[in-house]
Design an enzyme around this catalytic site. Structure first.
Site, PDB file in Angstrom:
ATOM      1  N   CYS A   1      46.663  51.536 -52.810  1.00  0.00           N
ATOM      2  CA  CYS A   1      47.610  52.671 -52.813  1.00  0.00           C
ATOM      3  C   CYS A   1      48.985  52.298 -52.269  1.00  0.00           C
ATOM      4  O   CYS A   1      49.928  53.092 -52.381  1.00  0.00           O
ATOM      5  CB  CYS A   1      47.028  53.838 -52.029  1.00  0.00           C
ATOM      6  SG  CYS A   1      45.433  54.371 -52.680  1.00  0.00           S
TER       7      CYS A   1
ATOM      8  N   CYS B   1      41.697  66.989 -49.721  1.00  0.00           N
ATOM      9  CA  CYS B   1      41.827  65.754 -50.511  1.00  0.00           C
ATOM     10  C   CYS B   1      43.053  65.794 -51.408  1.00  0.00           C
ATOM     11  O   CYS B   1      43.411  66.847 -51.944  1.00  0.00           O
ATOM     12  CB  CYS B   1      40.612  65.581 -51.418  1.00  0.00           C
ATOM     13  SG  CYS B   1      39.030  65.650 -50.582  1.00  0.00           S
TER      14      CYS B   1
ATOM     15  N   LYS C   1      48.880  65.100 -50.978  1.00  0.00           N
ATOM     16  CA  LYS C   1      47.982  66.264 -51.045  1.00  0.00           C
ATOM     17  C   LYS C   1      48.383  67.248 -52.142  1.00  0.00           C
ATOM     18  O   LYS C   1      47.549  67.704 -52.908  1.00  0.00           O
ATOM     19  CB  LYS C   1      47.972  66.934 -49.652  1.00  0.00           C
ATOM     20  CG  LYS C   1      47.300  68.274 -49.528  1.00  0.00           C
ATOM     21  CD  LYS C   1      45.786  68.189 -49.626  1.00  0.00           C
ATOM     22  CE  LYS C   1      45.275  68.312 -51.024  1.00  0.00           C
ATOM     23  NZ  LYS C   1      44.891  69.625 -51.488  1.00  0.00           N
TER      24      LYS C   1
ATOM     25  N   HIS D   1      48.935  61.948 -56.348  1.00  0.00           N
ATOM     26  CA  HIS D   1      48.786  60.547 -55.934  1.00  0.00           C
ATOM     27  C   HIS D   1      48.398  59.649 -57.108  1.00  0.00           C
ATOM     28  O   HIS D   1      47.251  59.225 -57.234  1.00  0.00           O
ATOM     29  CB  HIS D   1      47.742  60.488 -54.804  1.00  0.00           C
ATOM     30  CG  HIS D   1      47.553  59.142 -54.192  1.00  0.00           C
ATOM     31  ND1 HIS D   1      48.537  58.164 -54.156  1.00  0.00           N
ATOM     32  CD2 HIS D   1      46.469  58.598 -53.557  1.00  0.00           C
ATOM     33  CE1 HIS D   1      48.067  57.096 -53.553  1.00  0.00           C
ATOM     34  NE2 HIS D   1      46.819  57.321 -53.186  1.00  0.00           N
TER      35      HIS D   1
END
Ligand code: COA
Length: 388
Positions: A84, A210, A331, A335
């Site tokens: 990431c 998540c 969030k 992402h």
């Protein structure tokens, strides 16, 4: 003197895209070049991030393909993969190359598709992401990334008494900010009650703790310090720190402390000659609500153990004393992993230029971005400043 300057920024919406990776990247890249007033013929190198294209889309040699779609074939292209933290690492290397005098004008960015548009559902994509966990010790045990950050957060709860309700406040804040961001994956607000009512994904995280799986791309144009003033609204890169930590999690002495973030922040702050107190806001890697709590402490924005309390008390809200994730964060903004690092740089640039619209942090002059990969074992921290 700054290490380099960002003179152009672009990103697609984060969400669901049926566009191929290279076309998605080209959209963000061309927007960044246009914003910078830079022609493709002026770009000397492309530093490109993509983490999972090989596994998710059977698309591996993406650097030159992406360059071709932007009209940059011919120049050197470096492809970065750091889970990431992929495009933050590309950004760090671009800044170093410019700072070292190797290049004067570099395009840097990243792209990823993680939604079912890839042909992979949540279960399949979760397995692909889990390839960033330790191959021998963690993958065979079935550890996935909600589980990784659940472990780190559980330890924080054990050490400091951080509660699920405090974590829910992180989600509520970031969804509220995301609702003001036209490029966010989720444009809806939520409440503490709704977060705490959601289904459990990996204890203590529920659905709304998540980040989602997202598609998207982002890019910035990095130029040498002495060229910056020939562009509109340059933003200085004052420092970039990069550190790694021990893998697997079982070998981390203090998993809730995220040492690489502390080491990367210390390096970035030292280069910038400015510490946490001098930051007007932060974009941090909140892949899960608990990750934002850990990051806020590791960056020194709040005291150790106070990350959850600070969120619940409104200190990290846009009008708080330490605003965190005005973009909505991972969030709510989303992402698309290879695009996340440079998307944070895009967000910093917009606020430091005073161009962030409804979510603008008032009088922002200096800010910090924190992008992590894996179980936080790779972390890149960047400090950026409005050019006086
Ligand atoms: N936050 C808020 N809402 C979410 C969401 C999230 N993360 N993920 C999905 N939703 C919403 C969807 O929009 C959908 O809403 P709708 O019914 O109103 O349309 C609903 O929840 C169900 O969506 P679905 O796609 O079926 O969810 P899912 O169960 O397949 O996946 C998670 C949900 C949380 C399991 C998945 O997003 C996930 O694993 N996220 C973490 C990704 C990750 O690990 N990234 C790496 C970090 S290091």
């Amino acid at each position: 003197m700054a290490r380099a300057a960002v003179v152009g920024a672009g990103m697609t919406t984060f969400g669901v895209h049926d566009t191929p990776l290279q076309e998605l990247f080209a959209a963000a890249a061309l927007e960044a070049l246009d914003d910078a007033g830079v022609e493709t013929t002026d770009v000397e190198a492309l530093y490109f991030g993509n983490a999972m294209g090989g596994q998710a889309e059977n698309d591996t040699h993406l650097g030159p393909t992406a360059a071709s779609h932007v009209g940059l074939a011919g120049i050197p292209v470096q492809r970065y993969e750091d889970a990431c933290a992929t495009s933050a690492n590309a950004f760090k290397n671009a800044v170093q190359a410019v700072d070292a005098g190797i290049h004067d004008v570099v395009l840097v960015g990243g792209v990823e598709r993680c939604t079912p548009e890839t042909g992979k559902d949540t279960a399949a994509m979760t397995r692909i992401f889990a390839s960033a966990a330790h191959r021998q010790y963690e993958q065979p045990a079935g550890l996935t990334f909600p589980g990784v950050f659940a472990l780190l957060t559980k330890r924080h709860m054990h050490e400091y008494g951080t509660t699920e309700e405090q974590l829910a406040h992180v989600a509520v804040k970031n969804h509220g900010n995301g609702a003001l961001n036209p490029r966010a994956h989720f444009g809806r607000e939520t409440s503490v009650e709704a977060v705490l009512d959601g289904p459990v994904v990996a204890d203590p995280f529920r659905l709304m703790d998540c980040c989602p799986f997202s598609d998207g791309a982002s890019a910035v144009v990095v130029v040498a310090d002495d060229l910056a003033d020939s562009h509109d609204a340059p933003v200085d890169v004052a420092g970039v720190g990069h550190a790694t930590g021990v893998v697997p999690i079982a070998d981390k002495a203090t998993p809730h402390v995220t040492k690489p973030a502390r080491d990367a922040a210390a390096a970035a702050y030292e280069q910038a000659g400015a510490g946490a107190d001098a930051m007007d806001f932060a974009e941090v890697h909140d892949c899960f609500t608990g990750a934002e709590v850990l990051a806020s402490e590791a960056l020194g924005l709040v005291e150790d153990g106070q990350g959850g309390v600070a969120a619940a008390d409104g200190r990290t809200a846009r009008d708080g004393d330490v605003p965190i994730n005005p973009s909505g964060g991972l969030k709510a903004k989303g992402h698309p992993i290879g695009a996340t690092g440079t998307a944070q740089i895009v967000e910093l640039a917009e606020h430091l230029r005073g161009e962030a619209g409804e979510r603008q942090i008032a009088d922002a002059e200096r800010a910090v971005a924190h992008n992590l990969g894996g179980d936080a074992a790779t972390t890149v921290v960047s400090v950026m400043e409005a050019r006086p």
